[in-house]
Write a protein that holds these residues in place. Structure first.
Motif, PDB file in Angstrom:
ATOM      1  N   ASP A 204       0.824  -1.211   0.000  1.00  0.00           N
ATOM      2  CA  ASP A 204       0.000   0.000   0.000  1.00  0.00           C
ATOM      3  C   ASP A 204       0.856   1.259   0.000  1.00  0.00           C
ATOM      4  OD1 ASP A 204      -2.301  -1.517   0.029  1.00  0.00           O
ATOM      5  OD2 ASP A 204      -2.471  -1.489   2.220  1.00  0.00           O
TER       6      ASP A 204
ATOM      7  N   ARG B  64       2.416   1.633  -3.443  1.00  0.00           N
ATOM      8  CA  ARG B  64       1.397   2.064  -4.399  1.00  0.00           C
ATOM      9  C   ARG B  64       1.122   3.563  -4.270  1.00  0.00           C
ATOM     10  NH1 ARG B  64      -2.766  -0.980  -2.813  1.00  0.00           N
ATOM     11  NH2 ARG B  64      -1.687  -2.800  -3.551  1.00  0.00           N
ATOM     12  N   GLN B  65       1.152   4.089  -3.048  1.00  0.00           N
ATOM     13  CA  GLN B  65       0.925   5.518  -2.859  1.00  0.00           C
ATOM     14  C   GLN B  65       2.145   6.340  -3.248  1.00  0.00           C
ATOM     15  OE1 GLN B  65      -0.369   6.051   1.159  1.00  0.00           O
ATOM     16  NE2 GLN B  65      -2.427   5.288   0.760  1.00  0.00           N
TER      17      GLN B  65
END
Length: 123
Positions: A106, A109-110
């Protein structure tokens, strides 16, 4: 508001009920008979709760599964120490690795759009 429900009143009631449930859980953990159990084990439960919510991504089923995993690790900690002579810190390391590998995708991905932008690509 649309149905005539007072939002501030409902929020206050929800916080009062959740506070009462948390107090009940704390009373059970501390000992209802007036004796205080291990304070050190009580202080670690908040951090475990944050980790469980993080791994479960705040979804009910995910949190339950993460809580079962963390509970099994915590419960098996004593058995590992006695039978296999494994230090208790190994379970903490395993919990940390689980958190790292569950949260890392996560975070990557950010950060990926920012990394591409620095390389000259458009996000």
């Amino acid at each position: 508001e649309y149905g005539g429900i007072s939002v501030p009143r409902t929020m206050l009631i929800a916080m009062a009920v959740s506070g009462a449930l948390a107090a009940l859980a704390g009373a059970i953990d501390y000992g209802v008979a007036g004796r205080i159990q291990s304070t050190v084990s009580f202080l670690g439960k908040g951090f475990d709760g944050i980790a469980v919510a993080l791994i479960g991504k705040n979804e009910p089923i995910g949190v339950v599964l993460a809580a079962i995993i963390f509970g099994a690790l915590s419960a098996g900690n004593t058995e590992l120490q006695m039978v296999a002579h494994v230090p208790k810190d190994v379970t903490t390391i395993i919990q940390g690795l689980i958190i790292l590998f569950m949260v890392a995708p996560d975070v990557i991905r950010q950060l990926l759009p920012f990394l591409r932008h620095e390389e000259g690509e458009t996000p």
